[in-house]
Scaffold this active site. Sequence first.
Site, mmCIF file in Angstrom:
data_model
loop_
_atom_site.group_PDB
_atom_site.id
_atom_site.type_symbol
_atom_site.label_atom_id
_atom_site.label_comp_id
_atom_site.label_asym_id
_atom_site.label_seq_id
_atom_site.Cartn_x
_atom_site.Cartn_y
_atom_site.Cartn_z
ATOM 1 N N HIS A 79 0.877 -1.186 0.000
ATOM 2 C CA HIS A 79 0.000 0.000 0.000
ATOM 3 C C HIS A 79 0.901 1.219 0.000
ATOM 4 O O HIS A 79 1.282 1.725 1.061
ATOM 5 C CB HIS A 79 -0.910 -0.061 1.239
ATOM 6 C CG HIS A 79 -1.864 1.081 1.363
ATOM 7 N ND1 HIS A 79 -3.021 0.998 2.101
ATOM 8 C CD2 HIS A 79 -1.846 2.336 0.868
ATOM 9 C CE1 HIS A 79 -3.669 2.148 2.057
ATOM 10 N NE2 HIS A 79 -2.968 2.984 1.311
ATOM 11 N N HIS B 243 -9.685 1.683 -0.543
ATOM 12 C CA HIS B 243 -9.515 2.297 0.776
ATOM 13 C C HIS B 243 -10.890 2.305 1.445
ATOM 14 O O HIS B 243 -11.870 2.788 0.851
ATOM 15 C CB HIS B 243 -9.024 3.736 0.658
ATOM 16 C CG HIS B 243 -7.576 3.880 0.286
ATOM 17 N ND1 HIS B 243 -7.024 3.282 -0.806
ATOM 18 C CD2 HIS B 243 -6.568 4.559 0.899
ATOM 19 C CE1 HIS B 243 -5.739 3.594 -0.867
ATOM 20 N NE2 HIS B 243 -5.428 4.366 0.153
ATOM 21 N N GLU C 248 -10.729 4.013 6.776
ATOM 22 C CA GLU C 248 -9.594 4.830 7.233
ATOM 23 C C GLU C 248 -10.164 5.962 8.090
ATOM 24 O O GLU C 248 -9.839 6.086 9.255
ATOM 25 C CB GLU C 248 -8.821 5.375 6.017
ATOM 26 C CG GLU C 248 -7.633 6.275 6.386
ATOM 27 C CD GLU C 248 -6.977 6.916 5.161
ATOM 28 O OE1 GLU C 248 -7.606 6.964 4.084
ATOM 29 O OE2 GLU C 248 -5.824 7.389 5.296
#
Length: 336
Positions: A16, A196, A199
Amino acid sequence: MTTKDFIAKIPKADLHVHLEGTMEPELIFRLAKRNHIALPYPDLSHLKAAYKFDHLADFLSVYYQGTKVIRSSRDFYDITLAYLQRAATENTLHADIFIDPQAHLDKGITLAMMLDGVLPAVEESRKKYGISTGLILCFLRHRPLEESIQILQSIGPLQAHFAAVGLAAKELGHPPKDFTRLYEMAGKMGLRRTAHAGEEGPADYVRQAVELLRVDRIDHGNSIVEDPGLMQRVKDAQIPLTLCPLSNLHLQVIEDMKAHPADRLLRAGLKVTINSDDPSYFGGYMNANLLAVSEAFDWGQDQIIQVMRNSFDAAYTSPERKVEMHQILTDFINNI
Ligand code: ADE
Ligand code: ZN
């Protein structure tokens, strides 16, 4: 051997990492000069002083500012090579790298021009340092869905250079479900899918990524701890999480490293990996990230080996390369 030495020496993978987030301040200034771009910072120290972020959106405005200096294939070559050279010094065997085409298309840089720079650097690094690379075509979730679909529809033979699609940028207000059609298309095209999620967004965004986008990896995924049922499901399916501890600290997703979910998730049996995200902005590459979590949770060699084995399993590369990386790690362990 100290844990710090062990971390520095262990063969590793970074799954990542955003190409545009690897530009060190010196490189940003060099490219700005070369391309005659005025930066809103008079010198390096002012740019570095801007690296204090309250939250994700705050960081993203500085990050997109940085991407403005990138103007040519040569720039992409320099950025990619600089990152891979740096990764090689940390004994990185493999990197899965996100590229944000939507940050460059408006400047007249086509995807072909981006790859004209990235691919030679990837090939050079493979020969010189033995690093393998997976490229992730990363879409920006604050931009219209139709724009992403158009990019994917018109990718043609360049698809061969990408292992997967990804989804990044401002998470809150841009839930994964909005991109279901894009991910369906990517799946039909045979691309792997990561996104994603969790987060800054809630556990429900992670659920949407799993159920609607049908991802094979989750980038970050921190908020999964809020939903034990979802945690169990992601554990059962062994869907890897690409966690980025220093990123989370710098973007104030967590208050301190001890609050990071990495240890809880690893203990619970989820496929945890540790990664760098935007290393030039968040104070460190793989070694620094591994050291930060190891110190916070008193991880020894066993936990560090486990997360590296998880990374090799989860990497966007061939089964043969995975076996090779596991063997390199086994040889390393047998020789300490
Ligand atoms: N793009 C680059 N870094 C990112 C991050 N940490 N989260 C979302 N989008 C990003
Ligand atoms: Zn990221």
